[in-house]
Design a protein around this motif. Structure first.
Motif, PDB file in Angstrom:
ATOM      1  N   LEU A 164       0.668  -1.324  -0.494  1.00 52.23           N
ATOM      2  CA  LEU A 164      -0.045   0.112   0.102  1.00 52.23           C
ATOM      3  C   LEU A 164       0.856   1.721   0.054  1.00 52.23           C
ATOM      4  O   LEU A 164       0.513   2.458  -0.302  1.00 52.23           O
ATOM      5  CB  LEU A 164      -0.649  -0.087   1.214  1.00 52.23           C
ATOM      6  CG  LEU A 164      -1.946   1.367   1.289  1.00 52.23           C
ATOM      7  CD1 LEU A 164      -2.951   1.432  -0.599  1.00 52.23           C
ATOM      8  CD2 LEU A 164      -2.880   0.570   2.544  1.00 52.23           C
ATOM      9  N   ALA A 165       2.194   1.084   0.746  1.00 53.28           N
ATOM     10  CA  ALA A 165       2.491   2.313   0.743  1.00 53.28           C
ATOM     11  C   ALA A 165       3.825   2.185  -0.740  1.00 53.28           C
ATOM     12  O   ALA A 165       3.158   4.395  -0.717  1.00 53.28           O
ATOM     13  CB  ALA A 165       3.772   2.296   1.741  1.00 53.28           C
ATOM     14  N   MET A 166       3.554   1.374  -1.706  1.00 56.84           N
ATOM     15  CA  MET A 166       4.271   1.811  -3.158  1.00 56.84           C
ATOM     16  C   MET A 166       3.419   1.869  -3.305  1.00 56.84           C
ATOM     17  O   MET A 166       3.944   3.006  -4.523  1.00 56.84           O
ATOM     18  CB  MET A 166       5.005   0.732  -3.039  1.00 56.84           C
ATOM     19  CG  MET A 166       6.096  -0.136  -2.319  1.00 56.84           C
ATOM     20  SD  MET A 166       6.713  -1.325  -3.513  1.00 56.84           S
ATOM     21  CE  MET A 166       7.736  -0.731  -4.465  1.00 56.84           C
ATOM     22  N   MET A 167       2.240   2.201  -3.659  1.00 56.64           N
ATOM     23  CA  MET A 167       0.841   2.317  -4.723  1.00 56.64           C
ATOM     24  C   MET A 167       1.131   3.590  -4.143  1.00 56.64           C
ATOM     25  O   MET A 167       0.131   4.557  -5.223  1.00 56.64           O
ATOM     26  CB  MET A 167      -0.815   1.310  -4.394  1.00 56.64           C
ATOM     27  CG  MET A 167      -1.580   1.771  -4.712  1.00 56.64           C
ATOM     28  SD  MET A 167      -3.166   1.139  -4.092  1.00 56.64           S
ATOM     29  CE  MET A 167      -3.079   2.992  -3.483  1.00 56.64           C
ATOM     30  N   VAL A 168       1.258   3.995  -3.071  1.00 61.94           N
ATOM     31  CA  VAL A 168       0.536   5.495  -2.824  1.00 61.94           C
ATOM     32  C   VAL A 168       2.014   6.441  -3.491  1.00 61.94           C
ATOM     33  O   VAL A 168       1.488   7.859  -3.610  1.00 61.94           O
ATOM     34  CB  VAL A 168       0.537   5.613  -0.971  1.00 61.94           C
ATOM     35  CG1 VAL A 168       0.572   7.291  -0.585  1.00 61.94           C
ATOM     36  CG2 VAL A 168      -0.774   5.417  -1.037  1.00 61.94           C
ATOM     37  N   HIS A 169       3.382   6.476  -3.096  1.00 68.67           N
ATOM     38  CA  HIS A 169       4.076   6.220  -3.872  1.00 68.67           C
ATOM     39  C   HIS A 169       3.919   6.478  -5.169  1.00 68.67           C
ATOM     40  O   HIS A 169       4.267   7.942  -5.867  1.00 68.67           O
ATOM     41  CB  HIS A 169       5.491   5.864  -2.881  1.00 68.67           C
ATOM     42  CG  HIS A 169       6.681   6.425  -4.170  1.00 68.67           C
ATOM     43  ND1 HIS A 169       6.996   8.018  -3.368  1.00 68.67           N
ATOM     44  CD2 HIS A 169       6.782   6.470  -5.375  1.00 68.67           C
ATOM     45  CE1 HIS A 169       7.788   8.440  -4.403  1.00 68.67           C
ATOM     46  NE2 HIS A 169       7.680   7.464  -5.793  1.00 68.67           N
ATOM     47  N   ILE A 170       3.310   5.404  -6.382  1.00 69.13           N
ATOM     48  CA  ILE A 170       3.506   5.428  -7.442  1.00 69.13           C
ATOM     49  C   ILE A 170       1.897   6.449  -8.049  1.00 69.13           C
ATOM     50  O   ILE A 170       2.550   7.260  -9.187  1.00 69.13           O
ATOM     51  CB  ILE A 170       3.008   4.371  -7.816  1.00 69.13           C
ATOM     52  CG1 ILE A 170       3.637   2.950  -7.818  1.00 69.13           C
ATOM     53  CG2 ILE A 170       2.216   4.294  -9.333  1.00 69.13           C
ATOM     54  CD1 ILE A 170       3.420   2.146  -7.772  1.00 69.13           C
TER      55      ILE A 170
END
Length: 363
Positions: A247-253
């Motif tokens: 989820l953290a990676m998705m938000v950064h994307i």
């Protein structure tokens, strides 16, 4: 340590006085101060007036350009891209959500990205801006620091990478979810340090993955040391926290990669002293009337919220809540009783005022 309760108007005056002394344009400073005070009223103490310490440090290093004004870089129908000018993120973010909401009312949906920004406070404030106009709002942002330790790792790579979602109801206050993708926001550790309170286990871990409870050690691991840090949403560094990490990676994307914002581990290899952080944000607004007849969405959401509130409570003294309820109650209480300012934070603000020549007005 003791705290003083300060009227919201006085806190706003204090923030505005400091931003003015730092040379921020009056209209942009007013936007930033309004958002920071509203954040404290909602009980998000980690992202309001306590951020002045970090902003002073960033200003002193030359990273902040407080005289810069937000600018539209691209505008294509229901989408747009803004440039924050390397200033504080509050003004450009308020402008971005206002533009996203305007586009949603015109087209059914509006999506606005921001690049070249800095810290923008609490994501939920901007999602609430959409719900106040009868729209569904979604906000994400990349972050400056590297604080999240991925599963199977000993060093942090990602930031807290928060996201917020708000939806307007009819009779009820809006549903507002505002969360980090770490177990707790990094600045929440700062709040525990300011109040000299031990941290709950599961927030911060050392390089061996062991829980850190001491708030001073927590500050060191989160803000200073290259190893240890915050756990992903889920509270551990085993396979069970992979979803929070993803989820953290998705938000950064969305907030960083899509908008042209930086990724901290890569940026830090080339960033020179005084270079801005180039933080990216993402704002989306959706008009429920594009999908439903007028008022149907709000009525159905009222029914959902009423059902949740009516759910049998395990403890009758603690009724079932929905996202946004605690903040609404805290805002009512703080409008009445004032915003709590810990003694340690009050001392820091006095020192900031002395350094920049702003009048100290909290007491």
């Amino acid at each position: 340590m003791s705290a003083i309760n300060v009227d919201a108007g006085r806190v706003r005056r204090q923030i505005l006085g400091i931003l003015d002394a730092w040379g921020m344009a009056p209209d942009l400073a007013q936007t930033a101060a309004d958002i920071m005070v509203e954040t404290d009223l909602l009980g998000v103490d980690s992202h309001g007036v306590s951020m002045l310490m970090m902003y002073e440090e960033m200003r002193g290093s030359g990273m902040l350009s407080l005289q810069a004004r937000p600018a539209v870089v691209r505008d294509r129908g229901c989408t747009a891209l803004l440039d924050g000018g390397a200033s504080l993120g509050h003004p450009v973010s308020a402008m971005a959500m206002t533009l996203a909401a305007d586009k949603a009312l015109a087209h059914g949906v509006g999506v606005v990205g921001v690049r070249n920004s800095h810290h923008f406070g609490a994501a939920g404030l901007y999602a609430r801006m959409a719900s106040a106009r009868g729209l569904v709002g979604l906000v994400t942002t990349a972050t400056r620091g590297m604080t999240l330790v991925p599963p199977r790792a000993s060093t942090p790579v990602l930031g807290t990478n928060p996201l917020a979602f708000a939806a307007p109801a009819g009779r009820n206050p809006p549903f507002v979810l505002d969360m980090s993708t770490t177990t707790v926001a990094a600045n929440k550790v700062k709040v525990y340090h300011l109040n000299d309170k031990p941290m709950p286990p599961g927030w911060v871990v050392d390089p061996a993955g062991q829980p850190v409870l001491d708030p001073q050690a927590g500050m060191d691991y989160v803000f200073k040391r290259p190893e240890g840090g915050l756990t992903p949403l889920g509270g551990s560094l085993d396979l069970g926290s992979h979803k929070g990490y993803g989820l953290a990676m998705m938000v950064h994307i969305l907030g960083g990669t899509l908008t042209g914002g930086s990724f901290s581990p890569i940026r830090n290899r080339t960033q020179r002293p005084g270079d801005p952080d180039n933080i990216g944000h993402f704002f989306m607004a959706i008009d429920p009337d594009a999908f439903r007849d007028e008022g149907e969405f709000e009525s159905d959401l009222d029914a959902v919220i009423d059902t949740m509130h009516a759910t049998a409570a395990a403890d009758p003294a603690k009724p079932v809540l929905v996202a946004g309820d605690p903040e609404t109650a805290t805002r009512d209480q703080r409008l009445r009783d004032g915003i709590p300012i810990p003694a340690r934070l009050d001392a820091h603000i006095r020192e900031i005022c002395a350094r920049c020549g702003a009048e100290y007005v909290l007491q």
